[in-house]
Design a protein around this motif. Structure first.
Motif, PDB file in Angstrom:
ATOM      1  N   TYR A 177      -4.967   6.348  -0.333  1.00  0.00           N
ATOM      2  CA  TYR A 177      -4.023   5.228  -0.384  1.00  0.00           C
ATOM      3  C   TYR A 177      -4.412   4.290  -1.511  1.00  0.00           C
ATOM      4  O   TYR A 177      -5.591   4.077  -1.795  1.00  0.00           O
ATOM      5  CB  TYR A 177      -3.999   4.497   0.966  1.00  0.00           C
ATOM      6  CG  TYR A 177      -3.510   5.402   2.069  1.00  0.00           C
ATOM      7  CD1 TYR A 177      -2.153   5.513   2.360  1.00  0.00           C
ATOM      8  CD2 TYR A 177      -4.408   6.206   2.775  1.00  0.00           C
ATOM      9  CE1 TYR A 177      -1.701   6.384   3.336  1.00  0.00           C
ATOM     10  CE2 TYR A 177      -3.962   7.088   3.749  1.00  0.00           C
ATOM     11  CZ  TYR A 177      -2.604   7.167   4.020  1.00  0.00           C
ATOM     12  OH  TYR A 177      -2.147   8.053   4.970  1.00  0.00           O
ATOM     13  N   LEU A 178      -3.374   3.731  -2.134  1.00  0.00           N
ATOM     14  CA  LEU A 178      -3.554   2.831  -3.279  1.00  0.00           C
ATOM     15  C   LEU A 178      -2.912   1.484  -2.952  1.00  0.00           C
ATOM     16  O   LEU A 178      -1.736   1.432  -2.584  1.00  0.00           O
ATOM     17  CB  LEU A 178      -2.917   3.444  -4.521  1.00  0.00           C
ATOM     18  CG  LEU A 178      -2.964   2.648  -5.826  1.00  0.00           C
ATOM     19  CD1 LEU A 178      -4.410   2.421  -6.265  1.00  0.00           C
ATOM     20  CD2 LEU A 178      -2.189   3.395  -6.922  1.00  0.00           C
ATOM     21  N   ALA A 179      -3.691   0.417  -3.074  1.00  0.00           N
ATOM     22  CA  ALA A 179      -3.194  -0.924  -2.775  1.00  0.00           C
ATOM     23  C   ALA A 179      -2.850  -1.661  -4.066  1.00  0.00           C
ATOM     24  O   ALA A 179      -3.599  -1.606  -5.052  1.00  0.00           O
ATOM     25  CB  ALA A 179      -4.255  -1.717  -2.005  1.00  0.00           C
ATOM     26  N   TYR A 180      -1.715  -2.353  -4.024  1.00  0.00           N
ATOM     27  CA  TYR A 180      -1.280  -3.202  -5.131  1.00  0.00           C
ATOM     28  C   TYR A 180      -1.292  -4.649  -4.660  1.00  0.00           C
ATOM     29  O   TYR A 180      -0.843  -4.957  -3.550  1.00  0.00           O
ATOM     30  CB  TYR A 180       0.142  -2.839  -5.571  1.00  0.00           C
ATOM     31  CG  TYR A 180       0.260  -1.510  -6.269  1.00  0.00           C
ATOM     32  CD1 TYR A 180       0.367  -1.433  -7.656  1.00  0.00           C
ATOM     33  CD2 TYR A 180       0.284  -0.323  -5.538  1.00  0.00           C
ATOM     34  CE1 TYR A 180       0.498  -0.213  -8.304  1.00  0.00           C
ATOM     35  CE2 TYR A 180       0.405   0.901  -6.177  1.00  0.00           C
ATOM     36  CZ  TYR A 180       0.509   0.955  -7.557  1.00  0.00           C
ATOM     37  OH  TYR A 180       0.630   2.168  -8.183  1.00  0.00           O
ATOM     38  N   LEU A 181      -1.814  -5.524  -5.482  1.00  0.00           N
ATOM     39  CA  LEU A 181      -1.792  -6.953  -5.207  1.00  0.00           C
ATOM     40  C   LEU A 181      -0.984  -7.639  -6.304  1.00  0.00           C
ATOM     41  O   LEU A 181      -1.321  -7.520  -7.497  1.00  0.00           O
ATOM     42  CB  LEU A 181      -3.212  -7.518  -5.159  1.00  0.00           C
ATOM     43  CG  LEU A 181      -3.360  -9.028  -4.965  1.00  0.00           C
ATOM     44  CD1 LEU A 181      -2.659  -9.491  -3.695  1.00  0.00           C
ATOM     45  CD2 LEU A 181      -4.826  -9.427  -4.938  1.00  0.00           C
TER      46      LEU A 181
ATOM     47  N   HIS B 294      -3.934  -0.732   7.322  1.00  0.00           N
ATOM     48  CA  HIS B 294      -2.871   0.239   7.024  1.00  0.00           C
ATOM     49  C   HIS B 294      -3.263   1.630   7.521  1.00  0.00           C
ATOM     50  O   HIS B 294      -2.454   2.328   8.162  1.00  0.00           O
ATOM     51  CB  HIS B 294      -2.612   0.262   5.518  1.00  0.00           C
ATOM     52  CG  HIS B 294      -1.456   1.103   5.112  1.00  0.00           C
ATOM     53  ND1 HIS B 294      -0.160   0.650   5.118  1.00  0.00           N
ATOM     54  CD2 HIS B 294      -1.395   2.406   4.674  1.00  0.00           C
ATOM     55  CE1 HIS B 294       0.657   1.606   4.717  1.00  0.00           C
ATOM     56  NE2 HIS B 294      -0.063   2.680   4.433  1.00  0.00           N
ATOM     57  N   ARG B 295      -4.485   2.028   7.245  1.00  0.00           N
ATOM     58  CA  ARG B 295      -4.934   3.353   7.673  1.00  0.00           C
ATOM     59  C   ARG B 295      -5.080   3.430   9.193  1.00  0.00           C
ATOM     60  O   ARG B 295      -4.834   4.485   9.800  1.00  0.00           O
ATOM     61  CB  ARG B 295      -6.245   3.714   6.976  1.00  0.00           C
ATOM     62  CG  ARG B 295      -6.066   4.076   5.502  1.00  0.00           C
ATOM     63  CD  ARG B 295      -7.387   4.244   4.787  1.00  0.00           C
ATOM     64  NE  ARG B 295      -8.075   2.969   4.647  1.00  0.00           N
ATOM     65  CZ  ARG B 295      -9.326   2.841   4.242  1.00  0.00           C
ATOM     66  NH1 ARG B 295     -10.044   3.919   3.946  1.00  0.00           N
ATOM     67  NH2 ARG B 295      -9.879   1.654   4.122  1.00  0.00           N
TER      68      ARG B 295
ATOM     69  N   ILE C 225       0.847  -1.202   0.000  1.00  0.00           N
ATOM     70  CA  ILE C 225       0.000   0.000   0.000  1.00  0.00           C
ATOM     71  C   ILE C 225       0.878   1.244   0.000  1.00  0.00           C
ATOM     72  O   ILE C 225       1.809   1.362   0.805  1.00  0.00           O
ATOM     73  CB  ILE C 225      -0.945   0.006   1.212  1.00  0.00           C
ATOM     74  CG1 ILE C 225      -1.879  -1.200   1.140  1.00  0.00           C
ATOM     75  CG2 ILE C 225      -1.747   1.305   1.262  1.00  0.00           C
ATOM     76  CD1 ILE C 225      -2.731  -1.421   2.354  1.00  0.00           C
ATOM     77  N   TRP C 226       0.540   2.156  -0.914  1.00  0.00           N
ATOM     78  CA  TRP C 226       1.300   3.393  -1.036  1.00  0.00           C
ATOM     79  C   TRP C 226       0.377   4.594  -0.864  1.00  0.00           C
ATOM     80  O   TRP C 226      -0.786   4.561  -1.278  1.00  0.00           O
ATOM     81  CB  TRP C 226       1.953   3.485  -2.418  1.00  0.00           C
ATOM     82  CG  TRP C 226       3.026   2.486  -2.661  1.00  0.00           C
ATOM     83  CD1 TRP C 226       2.916   1.305  -3.328  1.00  0.00           C
ATOM     84  CD2 TRP C 226       4.393   2.579  -2.231  1.00  0.00           C
ATOM     85  NE1 TRP C 226       4.125   0.646  -3.346  1.00  0.00           N
ATOM     86  CE2 TRP C 226       5.053   1.411  -2.677  1.00  0.00           C
ATOM     87  CE3 TRP C 226       5.125   3.540  -1.524  1.00  0.00           C
ATOM     88  CZ2 TRP C 226       6.399   1.175  -2.436  1.00  0.00           C
ATOM     89  CZ3 TRP C 226       6.469   3.314  -1.278  1.00  0.00           C
ATOM     90  CH2 TRP C 226       7.087   2.139  -1.733  1.00  0.00           C
ATOM     91  N   PRO C 227       0.894   5.678  -0.262  1.00  0.00           N
ATOM     92  CA  PRO C 227       0.112   6.913  -0.230  1.00  0.00           C
ATOM     93  C   PRO C 227      -0.035   7.470  -1.642  1.00  0.00           C
ATOM     94  O   PRO C 227       0.852   7.291  -2.483  1.00  0.00           O
ATOM     95  CB  PRO C 227       0.939   7.851   0.656  1.00  0.00           C
ATOM     96  CG  PRO C 227       2.330   7.311   0.594  1.00  0.00           C
ATOM     97  CD  PRO C 227       2.197   5.830   0.422  1.00  0.00           C
ATOM     98  N   VAL C 228      -1.139   8.129  -1.896  1.00  0.00           N
ATOM     99  CA  VAL C 228      -1.385   8.685  -3.215  1.00  0.00           C
ATOM    100  C   VAL C 228      -0.762  10.080  -3.295  1.00  0.00           C
ATOM    101  O   VAL C 228      -0.909  10.897  -2.383  1.00  0.00           O
ATOM    102  CB  VAL C 228      -2.894   8.760  -3.509  1.00  0.00           C
ATOM    103  CG1 VAL C 228      -3.169   9.433  -4.852  1.00  0.00           C
ATOM    104  CG2 VAL C 228      -3.489   7.353  -3.487  1.00  0.00           C
TER     105      VAL C 228
END
Length: 267
Positions: free
Chosen positions: A179-183, A223-224, A134-137
């Motif tokens: 926040y943007l999640a990558y799988l 995460h948040r 997970i990355w901040p946008v």
């Protein structure tokens, strides 16, 4: 949880301020928009365009009593935009207000579950599921986040532009971070954290259809929550439709039901 009128008013006010900041972001982005907010007797009358999900009156009757003669002014605020008034009603308001609205012909439009997580001094460290990052946008991945959450809320291409317009202010709002999640290296879902003082709301959660039931939303929630704790937040809010997968994921992460709120529609 010991739910009192004072606590419920604080929870509702936090949610109202998130939507007020959302409308302010809309106006900054689109100065020609007719989005607006009016404060009345401790309540917030919110309008953000004909199709906006934030169109509603919040905090009604929590700080000052609502009188029957107040209703025409509230209804006129929405009538000039071609809409009927929609009122969020917390179950801790005075019974007389609920009776008055029923007598005027207001009917139930929907229910919302308002869940709360109270931060304690002891917290288990929860690791995010394998394969999820997970990355901040920021300005570099903003368009990816916007496309992901817009498709997550509606997979129909015909609705995409409308959904992007709805999601857009969440990133630009004051007190908000996205926040943007990558799988497995692919963009999969997103969410928003709104912090005001020692309280926070987790919202704007959406996962692409191909990545659902694989722990993406759970990871975003956890995460948040970690970030909010580091910011000194003591209470977190999560709102969902009753009994859906989002509510279940929030409960697994440590949220508990505070109350069920009713959205009433003007006849």
């Amino acid at each position: 949880m010991n739910l009192t009128l004072s606590l419920a008013a604080s929870l509702e006010e936090l949610q109202a301020h998130r939507r007020v900041d959302y409308v302010a972001a809309r106006v900054r982005l689109h100065p020609d928009a007719d989005s607006c907010v009016r404060e009345f007797k401790g309540a917030f009358l919110i309008y953000d365009g004909a199709e906006s999900p934030v169109n509603r009156v919040m905090c009604l009757g929590l700080k000052e009593a609502l009188l029957e003669e107040d209703l025409p002014g509230i209804e006129e605020f929405y009538a000039v935009h071609g809409l009927k008034a929609m009122l969020d009603v917390c179950p801790l308001v005075e019974e007389n207000m609920v009776y008055m609205l029923g007598k005027r012909g207001y009917t139930v439009y929907q229910f919302d579950s308002v869940l709360v997580h109270e931060v304690s001094s002891f917290q288990l460290e929860i690791k995010e599921p394998p394969g999820i990052v997970i990355w901040p946008v920021n300005k570099n991945n903003y368009l990816t986040w916007l496309e992901v959450v817009s498709h997550g809320f509606s997979s129909a291409e015909s609705d995409l532009m409308s959904m992007q317009s709805i999601c857009e202010p969440n990133y630009h709002s004051r007190n908000s971070s996205a926040y943007l999640a990558y799988l497995d290296g692919k963009p999969a879902g997103g969410g928003v954290l709104y912090v005001r003082g020692h309280m926070a709301e987790l919202g704007g959660d959406a996962t692409l259809p191909d990545f659902r039931r694989r722990g993406v939303q759970t990871a975003l929630i956890q995460h948040r929550m970690k970030i909010a704790r580091k910011m000194g937040v003591r209470q977190m809010i999560f709102v969902s439709a009753p009994g859906n997968s989002s509510e279940r994921n929030a409960r697994r992460a440590g949220f508990e039901m505070a109350y069920s709120r009713t959205l009433l529609l003007q006849p």
